[in-house]
Scaffold this active site. Structure first.
Site, mmCIF file in Angstrom:
data_model
loop_
_atom_site.group_PDB
_atom_site.id
_atom_site.type_symbol
_atom_site.label_atom_id
_atom_site.label_comp_id
_atom_site.label_asym_id
_atom_site.label_seq_id
_atom_site.Cartn_x
_atom_site.Cartn_y
_atom_site.Cartn_z
ATOM 1 N N SER A 87 -2.094 2.694 1.161
ATOM 2 C CA SER A 87 -2.359 1.280 1.595
ATOM 3 C C SER A 87 -2.942 1.255 2.751
ATOM 4 C CB SER A 87 -1.002 0.573 1.455
ATOM 5 O OG SER A 87 -0.765 0.040 0.167
ATOM 6 N N LYS A 90 -6.001 -0.931 3.157
ATOM 7 C CA LYS A 90 -5.976 -2.247 3.414
ATOM 8 C C LYS A 90 -6.345 -2.816 4.941
ATOM 9 C CE LYS A 90 -2.346 -3.495 0.020
ATOM 10 N NZ LYS A 90 -1.735 -2.177 -0.375
ATOM 11 N N SER A 144 2.481 -5.271 2.277
ATOM 12 C CA SER A 144 1.354 -4.541 1.725
ATOM 13 C C SER A 144 0.897 -4.836 0.260
ATOM 14 C CB SER A 144 1.750 -3.102 1.578
ATOM 15 O OG SER A 144 0.936 -1.959 1.282
#
Length: 329
Positions: A87, A90, A144
């Protein structure tokens, strides 16, 4: 004496780290009464923070800490080898959203928000909801939320294609092209993104150095800095075409920022956590102290070591950032 350049300086610094590790480990393993003297010598030679990293070690397979302003490398471990970002992906998703859109523009959530993986991290978005773009960015960063990341991807993928009716999968592929273009602009030459969330794909990869360069660009964006620094955030969500709004609240998964956490780090300013089975525990972090700012990358660490690894790197970076000995690789 003139400042050493790139590769030569890096080799010397690497040699210093190696010497520190060998000297301390040898004396500690033998139980020698000279162990404390050895540590003192190493600290005088290469610095207290270097001694700490050398003796304590890092569990992360890939690691890097850089000066956030100059990009100079302070410490590196396998920083150019390919790794899965999970993640931390992102970071570029959020940066693109803030660069391509307006914070107050409304975005409608579609079917892309439905779970792709039963265990994925989510912000709790539902098809039909409408959020301001900045709220959507916080939903992607703090909890997240893969649902939020995909919503961003579809929104801007359709804009890039000039087709507001483009199906969700095709729109996400268009956004991945934008992600790779933005990564290259940041100097990330060994990175390939295929989705906006970081869900595992063997063709979705980066390096510690590349993700640090992307993070450096992201932290130059005022709204991004504001977003990743938040410990908690509350947004208003409403259904398309309906009156009234509901509240959605999210907490930041980055424990370096949470004052009540055992992993709290004074001076921490971000940035993004990540985990998949294949990527391990990942954390891109940042901190500032005494006018110095650094960015640290930890990839493929363990659940118990990811924060200690990050804190060691931040401490090391804040101790040497801006020093002539810090090298650019």
């Amino acid at each position: 004496m003139k400042r050493e350049k790139g590769a030569t300086a890096m080799k010397r610094l690497a040699a210093a780290f190696g010497i520190a590790l060998i000297v301390i480990a040898a004396f500690q393993a033998s139980g020698s009464p000279y162990a404390s003297k050895a540590r003192s010598l190493v600290e005088r030679t290469v610095g207290t923070a270097v001694s700490t990293v050398a003796s304590g070690g890092l569990q992360a397979e890939y690691a890097l800490v850089i000066d956030a302003e100059t990009g100079k490398t302070i410490y590196a471990k396998n920083e150019r080898e390919r790794a899965y970002p999970a993640s931390t992906t992102k970071i570029v998703t959020a940066l693109l959203a803030l660069e391509l859109g307006k914070p107050d523009e409304l975005v409608t959530v579609g079917d892309e928000a439905l779970p792709e993986d039963p265990e994925e991290s989510r912000a709790g978005l539902k098809p039909g909801q409408r959020l301001k773009l900045y709220d959507l960015v916080e939903a992607a960063l703090l909890p997240s939320g893969n649902d939020a990341a995909r919503t961003i991807a579809v929104h801007f993928g359709r804009k890039a294609a000039g087709d507001p009716q483009l199906d969700e999968d095709a729109a996400q592929r268009e956004f991945a092209k934008l992600m790779n273009k933005r990564a290259k602009k940041a100097g990330a030459t060994n990175t390939r993104f295929v989705n906006a969330s970081g869900l595992h794909d063997p063709n979705h990869y980066t390096t510690a150095r590349d993700i640090a360069l992307i993070a450096k660009d992201a932290m130059a964006n005022k709204l991004f800095r504001q977003a990743v620094r938040a410990t908690d955030y509350t947004a208003s969500t409403g259904a398309a075409g309906a009156g009234g709004f509901a509240k959605a609240a999210w907490s930041n998964t980055n424990q370096l920022l949470q004052p009540g956490s055992a992993h709290y780090f004074e001076g921490a300013t971000g940035i993004k956590t990540g985990f998949t089975d294949q990527a391990g525990y990942c954390l891109v972090s940042s901190a500032s102290k005494g006018g110095k700012s650094v960015i640290a990358v930890v990839l493929r660490s363990t659940s118990k070591d990811v924060y200690p690894d990050a804190k060691k790197l931040l401490e090391l970076g804040l101790g040497t950032a801006g020093d002539p000995a810090a090298t650019k690789s």
